[in-house]
Design an enzyme around this catalytic site. Sequence first.
Site, mmCIF file in Angstrom:
data_model
loop_
_atom_site.group_PDB
_atom_site.id
_atom_site.type_symbol
_atom_site.label_atom_id
_atom_site.label_comp_id
_atom_site.label_asym_id
_atom_site.label_seq_id
_atom_site.Cartn_x
_atom_site.Cartn_y
_atom_site.Cartn_z
ATOM 1 C CD GLU A 160 -2.853 0.933 2.510
ATOM 2 O OE1 GLU A 160 -2.711 -0.014 3.308
ATOM 3 O OE2 GLU A 160 -3.811 1.724 2.549
ATOM 4 C CG ASN A 206 -9.326 -1.841 1.727
ATOM 5 O OD1 ASN A 206 -8.852 -2.964 1.884
ATOM 6 N ND2 ASN A 206 -9.221 -0.884 2.658
ATOM 7 C CD GLU A 207 -10.021 -2.731 6.476
ATOM 8 O OE1 GLU A 207 -10.040 -1.646 7.068
ATOM 9 O OE2 GLU A 207 -9.287 -3.682 6.822
ATOM 10 C CE1 TYR A 246 -2.894 -6.336 8.745
ATOM 11 C CE2 TYR A 246 -5.137 -5.525 8.598
ATOM 12 C CZ TYR A 246 -3.873 -5.651 8.055
ATOM 13 O OH TYR A 246 -3.586 -5.088 6.842
ATOM 14 C CD GLU A 265 -5.625 -4.740 4.113
ATOM 15 O OE1 GLU A 265 -5.430 -4.378 5.285
ATOM 16 O OE2 GLU A 265 -6.136 -4.010 3.245
ATOM 17 C CD GLN A 271 0.572 -2.411 3.692
ATOM 18 O OE1 GLN A 271 1.298 -1.751 2.989
ATOM 19 N NE2 GLN A 271 -0.589 -1.928 4.169
HETATM 20 O O1 AHR Z 1 -2.723 -2.572 6.196
HETATM 21 C C1 AHR Z 1 -3.021 -1.390 6.865
HETATM 22 C C2 AHR Z 1 -4.505 -1.051 6.835
HETATM 23 O O2 AHR Z 1 -5.208 -2.050 7.510
HETATM 24 C C3 AHR Z 1 -5.151 -1.033 5.475
HETATM 25 O O3 AHR Z 1 -5.003 0.198 4.843
HETATM 26 C C4 AHR Z 1 -6.599 -1.294 5.787
HETATM 27 O O4 AHR Z 1 -7.257 -1.950 4.747
HETATM 28 C C5 AHR Z 1 -6.540 -2.125 7.047
HETATM 29 O O5 AHR Z 1 -7.384 -1.647 8.021
#
Ligand code: AHR
Length: 500
Positions: free
Chosen positions: A27, A176-177, A252, A303, A350
């Site tokens: 990103e 995205n999201e 995450y 992600e 990332q």
């Molecule tokens: O990877 C960092 C951020 O995490 C991304 O921009 C977003 O999609 C997620 O919340």
Amino acid sequence: MTDARITVHKEAGIDRIAPEVHGHFSEHLGRCIYEGIWNSDSADEDGFREDVVSLLDDLELPVLRWPGGCFADDYHWEDGIGPQEERPRRRNLFWAQGPEEVPEESNAFGTDEFLQLCERIGTEPYLAANVGSGDPQEAADWVEYCNYDGDTELADRRRENGHEEPYGVKYWGLGNENWGCGGQMTPEQYAREYRRFATYVGTMDNLMLDHELELIACGFEGHEWNRRFMEEIGGSSWGSDFPLDHLTLHHYYGRTMSVEEADEDKYDRFLADALEMETHIEKIAAAINAVATTRDIGVIIDEWGAWHTEATADNGLEQPGNVLDALSAAAVLDIFNHHSDVVTMTNIAQTVNVLQCLVETDADDAWARPTYHVFDLYAPHKGNEAVQTSVDTPARELDDDRELPFVGASASTTDDETYVTVTNLDCLDDHTVEINLEGTTPDADAIDANLLFADNEPDTAVTADNADEFTAEDLEVSVDNDGTLSVELPPATVAGLSIQ
Ligand code: AHR
């Protein structure tokens, strides 16, 4: 004393492990693109850092997602094409707080630079189109610029910008999201937006003679959202050719944990959090299958990875890389293998310098993090048939009613090889592990085994100076008369065994 047993059910195939499961995500955030991949002092004449490109090339990345992340729904792709000196400078809405040198978006790295990078490292691009602040016309135009071979203004602009042939970008994410930074939409709202965007982007497919597009919708870790999205999508009159090929979510873990200050209890909870990936896959697959009864829609985790308290917007989401994070990646890759029947792609977050990156850089050097070596060790699984693997393992009770199973594994086969990966998630003790390949009596000479992290502490941060201390070493495997393999796994280690 043996305390864990793995049985590989070689005849019980699950499905082919899509190579794209080993995908990555980059990103416009912090030092990922600028300084990490592009435009540092050590860049070549095309603007790429050769040291980084070479590490990525060696890893054979199957797919790379770009340009975001939250950045995607604030990005207008036409800002990033044409002569670089004419490209507009913009604020970076979500990641403006990065390191001082890159507080704004110069647009020097745009579509052609990204796709050139993908060509150089032989990776499939996955572009995330702007749904939150963009419109369907902009998204369809991006497809045309990248992929169209006819005589239109946009196809000509691509040619003028140096790429005669269409790029043939296959993977297109629509947003995205979108439940968060991508527009704070309800699932029903996003479903309606998705349908609108997919009508135009999906119809472009008919004009791309050689390139079939695969369209990707954004889902959520809160699974009620996915159910409502699918119901709203399913409520329309879509047939088997409705352009929705994959639904994604992000997972995450470790967000409340400082990786620099953690102790063994926290390690356990962190690893147990990573293992929750399994539940997320099962739940999103259930939400899809409840509605899409007549066709396959794949699950993408576009992600994922460790996100610790050290990674803040102020420091461009940078955090130290260590064995603990790498162990979590191994455990998660095993889970993806177990679900190869539904998981069509994943993208660790990332690629360079940000979150659980595989490659880290400073002004002069680029080096592989421990997670890079896990991806390398797991690479033989790519494209193989995953097979059922049962694991009988001791576990530790956690103080939040969960338990951490110490030993995990997955296995895959080709016509002449079985590949088994094994993790010891116990950061305190060794475990002796027996591996039984049902229906096979392997020959000791036909086994090649490697072990990661036997000489490393789980929490030592990788730096340019110690990076070569995390590479794999040979693992000794003993074979009984009945063909049972036996390995000794030190604490916090990962093994890969190739059995011909
Ligand atoms: O990877 C960092 C951020 O995490 C991304 O921009 C977003 O999609 C997620 O919340």
